[in-house]
Motif scaffolding. Sequence first.
Motif, PDB file in Angstrom:
ATOM      1  N   THR A 272     -21.570  22.191   3.638  1.00  0.00           N
ATOM      2  CA  THR A 272     -21.999  22.586   2.477  1.00  0.00           C
ATOM      3  C   THR A 272     -20.587  22.271   1.481  1.00  0.00           C
ATOM      4  N   THR A 273     -20.769  21.640   0.444  1.00  0.00           N
ATOM      5  CA  THR A 273     -19.610  21.474  -0.545  1.00  0.00           C
ATOM      6  C   THR A 273     -19.787  21.957  -1.900  1.00  0.00           C
ATOM      7  N   LEU A 274     -18.638  22.553  -2.096  1.00  0.00           N
ATOM      8  CA  LEU A 274     -18.699  23.162  -3.692  1.00  0.00           C
ATOM      9  C   LEU A 274     -18.027  21.762  -4.433  1.00  0.00           C
ATOM     10  N   HIS A 275     -18.877  21.345  -5.345  1.00  0.00           N
ATOM     11  CA  HIS A 275     -18.492  20.096  -6.219  1.00  0.00           C
ATOM     12  C   HIS A 275     -18.077  20.748  -7.401  1.00  0.00           C
ATOM     13  N   ILE A 276     -16.962  20.520  -8.018  1.00  0.00           N
ATOM     14  CA  ILE A 276     -16.340  20.756  -9.249  1.00  0.00           C
ATOM     15  C   ILE A 276     -15.927  19.702 -10.058  1.00  0.00           C
ATOM     16  N   GLU A 277     -16.248  19.581 -11.303  1.00  0.00           N
ATOM     17  CA  GLU A 277     -15.847  18.593 -12.197  1.00  0.00           C
ATOM     18  C   GLU A 277     -15.112  19.398 -13.495  1.00  0.00           C
ATOM     19  N   HIS A 278     -14.045  19.036 -14.132  1.00  0.00           N
ATOM     20  CA  HIS A 278     -13.642  19.504 -15.514  1.00  0.00           C
ATOM     21  C   HIS A 278     -12.388  18.757 -15.996  1.00  0.00           C
ATOM     22  N   PRO A 279     -12.295  18.859 -17.322  1.00  0.00           N
ATOM     23  CA  PRO A 279     -11.044  18.161 -17.841  1.00  0.00           C
ATOM     24  C   PRO A 279      -9.917  18.975 -17.592  1.00  0.00           C
ATOM     25  N   VAL A 280      -8.813  18.458 -17.624  1.00  0.00           N
ATOM     26  CA  VAL A 280      -7.398  19.048 -17.314  1.00  0.00           C
ATOM     27  C   VAL A 280      -6.688  18.681 -18.571  1.00  0.00           C
ATOM     28  N   THR A 281      -5.739  19.433 -18.975  1.00  0.00           N
ATOM     29  CA  THR A 281      -4.675  18.969 -20.302  1.00  0.00           C
ATOM     30  C   THR A 281      -3.606  18.279 -19.583  1.00  0.00           C
ATOM     31  N   ASP A 282      -3.119  18.432 -18.301  1.00  0.00           N
ATOM     32  CA  ASP A 282      -2.213  17.942 -17.435  1.00  0.00           C
ATOM     33  C   ASP A 282      -2.320  17.985 -16.061  1.00  0.00           C
ATOM     34  N   TYR A 283      -2.503  16.912 -15.458  1.00  0.00           N
ATOM     35  CA  TYR A 283      -2.694  16.907 -14.088  1.00  0.00           C
ATOM     36  C   TYR A 283      -1.815  17.540 -13.285  1.00  0.00           C
ATOM     37  N   ALA A 284      -0.399  17.485 -13.374  1.00  0.00           N
ATOM     38  CA  ALA A 284       0.651  18.158 -12.682  1.00  0.00           C
ATOM     39  C   ALA A 284       0.324  19.496 -12.926  1.00  0.00           C
ATOM     40  N   THR A 285       0.353  20.033 -13.966  1.00  0.00           N
ATOM     41  CA  THR A 285       0.287  21.407 -14.304  1.00  0.00           C
ATOM     42  C   THR A 285      -1.112  22.047 -13.436  1.00  0.00           C
ATOM     43  N   TRP A 286      -2.199  21.386 -13.455  1.00  0.00           N
ATOM     44  CA  TRP A 286      -3.455  21.593 -12.975  1.00  0.00           C
ATOM     45  C   TRP A 286      -3.181  21.972 -11.224  1.00  0.00           C
TER      46      TRP A 286
END
Length: 129
Positions: A39-53
């Motif tokens: 089972t996969t929980l798929h998540i998508e979202h924009p980020v302000t800064d990848y390194a911070t995220w």
Amino acid sequence: MTTTQTGSTTQTGSTTQTGSGTQASASPSAPGTPPRATTTLHIEHPVTDYATWHAAFDRFAAARSQAGVRAYTIRRPVDDDRYVSLDLEFDDREAAARFLRFLEEKIWAIPSNSPGLAGSPVTRILVTC
């Protein structure tokens, strides 16, 4: 770039990590053995800064492990460095749903727990066919 983890060993490029010392594989099961359902929980979202995220994502490694995440894959579009797609692999739907509730209530709802998150995540629980 794609990052895949199932534990603690790392390879560069398309990164694969496994706790048991074996690489995660999308290869079929041995002949005569039914494929292991996931089972996969798929998540998508924009980020302000990848390194911070990503730093915030890494802080919750223990929570992922305790929730039953067997592996994860992080993907980013080649043309958008401020967007993340994430697949978290579980043994069953219930574990994926519980972890989604945890994310919604304890991570995404609290800005200090989700720095770098921009906008609302889009999620979907998927099963292997």
